[in-house]
Every structure is written in structure tokens, then in C-alpha cells.
Design an enzyme around this catalytic site. Sequence first.
Site, mmCIF file in Angstrom:
data_model
loop_
_atom_site.group_PDB
_atom_site.id
_atom_site.type_symbol
_atom_site.label_atom_id
_atom_site.label_comp_id
_atom_site.label_asym_id
_atom_site.label_seq_id
_atom_site.Cartn_x
_atom_site.Cartn_y
_atom_site.Cartn_z
ATOM 1 N N LYS A 107 0.890 -1.242 0.036
ATOM 2 C CA LYS A 107 -0.029 -0.071 0.058
ATOM 3 C C LYS A 107 0.924 1.246 -0.019
ATOM 4 C CE LYS A 107 0.610 -1.931 4.005
ATOM 5 N NZ LYS A 107 0.084 -2.826 5.289
ATOM 6 N N VAL A 134 -5.287 -3.302 0.572
ATOM 7 C CA VAL A 134 -6.274 -2.745 1.414
ATOM 8 C C VAL A 134 -7.171 -3.657 1.925
ATOM 9 C CG1 VAL A 134 -8.026 -0.956 1.488
ATOM 10 C CG2 VAL A 134 -6.210 -0.788 -0.298
ATOM 11 N N GLY A 189 1.452 -10.709 14.557
ATOM 12 C CA GLY A 189 1.952 -10.474 13.083
ATOM 13 C C GLY A 189 0.926 -9.522 12.232
ATOM 14 N N LYS A 207 -3.702 3.294 2.416
ATOM 15 C CA LYS A 207 -4.888 2.401 1.976
ATOM 16 C C LYS A 207 -6.130 3.380 1.502
ATOM 17 C CE LYS A 207 -3.797 -1.409 4.871
ATOM 18 N NZ LYS A 207 -3.883 -1.655 5.990
HETATM 19 N N1 HSE Z 1 -0.296 -3.352 9.832
HETATM 20 C C1 HSE Z 1 -1.691 -3.628 8.729
HETATM 21 C C2 HSE Z 1 -2.737 -3.454 9.884
HETATM 22 C C3 HSE Z 1 -1.237 -4.889 8.146
HETATM 23 O O1 HSE Z 1 -2.474 -3.696 10.890
HETATM 24 O O2 HSE Z 1 -3.703 -3.457 9.183
HETATM 25 C C4 HSE Z 1 -2.380 -4.961 6.842
HETATM 26 O O3 HSE Z 1 -2.214 -4.132 5.873
#
Ligand code: HSE
Length: 437
Positions: A107, A134, A189, A207
Site C-alpha cells: 500500500k 487494502v 503479526g 490504503k
Molecule cells: N499493519 C497492517 C494492519 C497490516 O494492521 O492493518 C495490513 O495491511
Amino acid sequence: MSQTLRVGIAGLGTVGSSVVRLLDRQSKALASRTGREIKVTAVSARDRNRDRGIDTSSFKWFDDPVALAKSPDIDLFVELVGGAEGPAREAVEAALAAGKPVVTANKALLAKHGMQLAALAERTHAALAFEASVAGGIPIVKTLREGLAGNQIDRVYGILNGTCNYILSRMELEKLSFDECLKEAQTLGYAEADPTFDIGGFDTAHKLAILSSLAFGTAVDADAIHVEGIESITLADLEAAAELGYRIKLLGVAQRTAKGIEQRVHPTMVPLSSSIAEVMGVTNAVTIDADAVKELTLVGPGAGGEATASAVVADIADIAKGVRSTPLGLPVASLDHSPRLPMQRHEGGYYIRLSVFDRPGAAAAIAMRMAERQISLESIMQRTRPGRRSPVTALDRVPVVLLTYATSESTIREVLEAVVKDGYIAEKPQVIRIERE
Ligand code: HSE
């Protein structure tokens, strides 16, 4: 069955490893759906010896993602390296320049260089697909670009960052500290390599820049987005919001108004009765207001390996089938470049939390400043500590929470400046915008 589609993946982190697993798990179904065998043949990642829970022994290994992107050994390049510059950008440019289709979840890259990359893809007739960029597993790119082609879209807004929604949910429901919740999101993660991108609102802005372009046929313009993160949100705000019938969410909002298109990212009060208020944890939600379909909300996992891999694999399957979409919905030369509406001209309701010196006349002075600027108050809430009868010193403070009816951002900023100058306020006022359904 036609020729095997040979896939090269750069980046074997949480998402990359999940893509390898998912392609393997669904290989039969994907072959019958697309009419082709889809096979990972080459990969590139920093550490060859790291245990990723996948067998990489049959893949050709490239230390340099740009070399992989250019390699005649692959028919499709998947970029999961991340970052707006450096190897990710160079590799995507190299693949597109060679006329090779690209699938990316990046993104930041698209928000910054989406226009140039889409133009390059047009020139070389290469596919540029980015469903995974996104809202993780939610097929929002396809929904806006293809599914709603028969609509005029007036607003697209939602929870676009799983990490922030996870943090706000855990803080409110479990009364955990901000830092504890962030650590959990990192362990799971969800967070970016640099979590400032999440909590500072920048990931949501990246996004939103993509969604806004797809929704309104405008040039991708991330720099025109007003961005605020969730760092200043306290448990006191989350509790006050609940008492007033709201919940606080980090929203990205792109809206067509009579004065122009607004693009903004900020913590937002949404009514507890709204569907978006019920979206908790890592889940994302995107609501679209459009003329024919009226309102459409898509809810699903916004981050995490499998969910994001689902979107990457969907793009790979499209390319395997020969489905070709114009990346931004319109040819780059047709995208509208009109300037976006500045935040100062935003209109809406506001939540204001003030730490007020507990003195006679304080509340009246604040109310007077509001009245001077025609700001009408929907609600005023003052909470004194239980058992406290009267202030002990002139420096004692009391939290005062105000909800305003619709006014403009510039008026709110002016009034708060005046309130601060009057000297009744002990701390910087907390301001959270209210978004109605
Ligand atoms: N770091 C992003 C989130 C990962 O927490 O949404 C997904 O784009």
C-alpha cells in the site's frame, strides 16, 4: 490445460510464506478454476536459512528481488517486500517495464507511486494487481472497481488498520495499556515492521489514497490526506465515548462533498448502534455509500498471513485466467486531478474533552466561547471524583466532555484557541470528530 503459470515471490515473511502454503493447498481447485497449473518456481528473501514452516528447496533462490523480477524463469512477479522505495519499487518497476504481470500487497508503494506504476503498466500492457494492499482479506478493490461500476460513489470509509482496531478494542474491553496492546498486535503479526505506520494513521492513509482513487476516479493523492493517529486516545476517552453512546475507531474517510473531495484519517466517534462500532479486534470494515446500491459494508480480517494471502492468490488467479483490469479503474490520463478539500473546511460534530481548572466561571466561560461562534452543544458531561465535595486548590482539575452539533473544523480550532487563552484549561484539549452513518 494451457501452460503452467510460473510465479516468483519476493518477500517470504508472514504473508509470503502464507501465499506459498495457500497456493499449494488450493493447487487443484485453482487449476480447475483458472485452467492452468499455478506453481511457485522462484523466490527471493533476505535470509535463506530462516525456518518459515515451508519447503523452499524446489524454488530457485534469488538474493536480489530485482533479478527475480527480471528473470525469464517466471511469468508473474509477486512483490511482498514492502516499503515505498528501495528494492520493492525497483523490482516492481523492473517487472512492469519487462511487460511482466505484478501482484503486490504494498500500500505504501501504491500510495506514493501508484500513478507512475499504473502508467508504466498501461504502456507495457502488463497487469498490476493490488487487492491485498487494502483491508487484508476483504475484496474491496474489486468491489469498488468492478462490482460497483454502475454506481456514483459518494463516500467510502472504514476501519482499514487491523493493528489500531486491535489496540482500541483491547484497551476498551480489557483495560490494558496502549503499549501492552501494541506488543500483542506485533506478536500476532498484524503490525508493520515500523508500527508508527499503524498507530500514526499512515498505513490507513496509504490504503485510503487507493480507495479514494478507485471510488472517485481521481489521481492517487496520499499527500492531500489529513492524518491523525491513535496515540493520544486514553481510556478516559474510550469510557466517555461509551457513556455518550459512541465508540472510538480509527477511520479513513473519503467523501464527495459539494465543495470537493475530502480525504481524512483520524480517531472517530461512531454511534454504538452503527455496524462499524461492532467491528472489534483485527477485523476491518469498509462502508460504501453509493446511489444505486445505497449502503454496502464489507467486514473481514484486515491483517495476518492467511487473510492477506487470500487476496494475493485471488489476483494471481485472475492473471492466470487472463482477466485484465485497468489498475485504477480508468486510464491514468483520465483520472481527475482536482485539489482535495482542506481539513479546515470539514464540517461535522465534535467530541471535546477538556481538563478544566475547577473554579467558578470556568464552565460558563467555555460555554460563552462556544456561543460566540454559534456552536451548539448536544451534550455536556462533567465528572468529579467520587466523594469529592469541593476543590481544595485553585489548580484542582475536573474533566469536562462536550459534544457539539455540526460545525466546521476551522471554527472548532478558533474556539479552542480562545478557550486555552482564557486560562481555564490545564492540558491540550482532546478533539475527536464524530462520523454519522
Ligand atoms: N499493519 C497492517 C494492519 C497490516 O494492521 O492493518 C495490513 O495491511
